[in-house]
Design an enzyme around this catalytic site. Structure first.
Site, PDB file in Angstrom:
ATOM      1  N   HIS A  36       0.852  -1.194   0.000  1.00 44.08           N
ATOM      2  CA  HIS A  36       0.000   0.000   0.000  1.00 44.08           C
ATOM      3  C   HIS A  36       0.889   1.246   0.000  1.00 44.08           C
ATOM      4  O   HIS A  36       1.941   1.266   0.654  1.00 44.08           O
ATOM      5  CB  HIS A  36      -0.914  -0.018   1.226  1.00 44.08           C
ATOM      6  CG  HIS A  36      -2.018   0.981   1.128  1.00 44.08           C
ATOM      7  ND1 HIS A  36      -1.808   2.323   1.344  1.00 44.08           N
ATOM      8  CD2 HIS A  36      -3.328   0.854   0.798  1.00 44.08           C
ATOM      9  CE1 HIS A  36      -2.947   2.974   1.161  1.00 44.08           C
ATOM     10  NE2 HIS A  36      -3.884   2.101   0.821  1.00 44.08           N
ATOM     11  N   GLU A  95      -3.958   1.872  -7.277  1.00 42.99           N
ATOM     12  CA  GLU A  95      -4.391   2.945  -6.376  1.00 42.99           C
ATOM     13  C   GLU A  95      -3.525   4.182  -6.598  1.00 42.99           C
ATOM     14  O   GLU A  95      -2.474   4.330  -5.940  1.00 42.99           O
ATOM     15  CB  GLU A  95      -4.246   2.502  -4.921  1.00 42.99           C
ATOM     16  CG  GLU A  95      -5.128   1.337  -4.537  1.00 42.99           C
ATOM     17  CD  GLU A  95      -5.447   1.369  -3.057  1.00 42.99           C
ATOM     18  OE1 GLU A  95      -6.623   1.315  -2.719  1.00 42.99           O
ATOM     19  OE2 GLU A  95      -4.519   1.486  -2.237  1.00 42.99           O
TER      20      GLU A  95
HETATM   21  P1  PGA Z   1      -9.903   5.519   0.178  1.00 44.02           P
HETATM   22  O1  PGA Z   1      -8.636   4.586   0.404  1.00 44.02           O
HETATM   23  O2  PGA Z   1     -11.029   4.630  -0.318  1.00 44.02           O
HETATM   24  O3  PGA Z   1     -10.179   6.132   1.503  1.00 44.02           O
HETATM   25  O4  PGA Z   1      -9.538   6.508  -0.874  1.00 44.02           O
HETATM   26  C1  PGA Z   1      -8.316   3.527  -0.443  1.00 44.02           C
HETATM   27  C2  PGA Z   1      -7.085   2.833   0.050  1.00 44.02           C
HETATM   28  O5  PGA Z   1      -6.180   3.524   0.537  1.00 44.02           O
HETATM   29  O6  PGA Z   1      -6.972   1.594  -0.015  1.00 44.02           O
END
Ligand code: PGA
Length: 220
Positions: free
Chosen positions: A97, A146
């Protein structure tokens, strides 16, 4: 047909009392969730609550994932939680992440070790990438795209761009499952999951509200 993934990343948020009421509220929807056989629902709590979630979901189709795993096997690594310890309570683990890459300086070598140990212990890694350039370690099957600007900002990427990133990775290996993450809500989830190259979503902030998460799961 492949299942559609909905991964809830609860991050470092809930206390014991909050976990208790979150789980109670979530399980009120158990019958609805169990009927959604085309969805793979994965809830990722903080380490102290893996056991509670695992027990609460036994006998349901809801899966548990960890948010992190040690890059080392068992041993003298004070404070680390290793894959052997996690595997009894979870089927999945989030690796790479962007919050871990930036706050904890996780690099490519460390992430490869995490992937290797996860796979050796039957944990399916959900490997987060920030863009098309992020290297993918061997053995990864699930990639979560992401983009950093979209995380927690209320400003998601466009479904078209997310689909193009998904297509890019699938052109490298067509068995990759591609998730999109970053400001996913019940309102926008379908615009991502209806895309050809997106197999699910990774949800952060919105997963803290049970009723919103249920809508996301239903709409995905
Ligand atoms: P968010 O986070 O949905 O709050 O944008 C997604 C993530 O960091 O996995």
């Amino acid at each position: 047909m492949n299942k559609r993934f909905i991964v809830a990343n609860l991050k470092s948020n809930q206390t014991q009392n909050e976990v208790k009421s979150w789980v109670e509220q979530f399980l009120k929807h158990k019958d609805t969730l169990d009927s959604l056989e085309d969805k793979e629902i994965i809830i990722c709590p903080s380490f102290p609550f893996l056991f509670s979630f695992h027990s609460a979901f036994s006998g349901t189709n809801i899966k548990v994932g960890a948010q992190n795993v040690s890059p080392f096997d068992k041993g003298a690594y004070t404070g680390e939680v290793n894959a052997k310890q996690i595997k009894d309570f979870a089927d999945y683990v989030i690796v790479g992440h962007s919050e871990r890459r930036s706050n904890f300086k996780e690099d490519t070598e460390m992430l490869s070790n995490k992937i290797k140990l996860s796979l050796e212990n039957n944990l399916d890694p959900i490997f987060c990438v920030q863009n098309k350039e992020t290297p993918i370690p061997d053995g990864v099957n699930i990639i979560a795209y992401e983009p950093i600007f979209a995380i927690g900002s209320g400003n998601p990427d466009t479904p078209e761009n997310a689909d193009a990133v998904g297509a890019f990775f699938k052109s490298k290996k067509d068995s990759y499952q591609i998730l999109y993450g970053g400001s996913v809500t019940s309102q926008n989830v379908k615009s991502f999951t209806q895309k050809e190259n997106i197999d699910g979503v990774l949800v952060g902030g919105a997963s803290l509200e049970v009723e919103e998460l249920i809508k996301i799961i239903q709409n995905a």
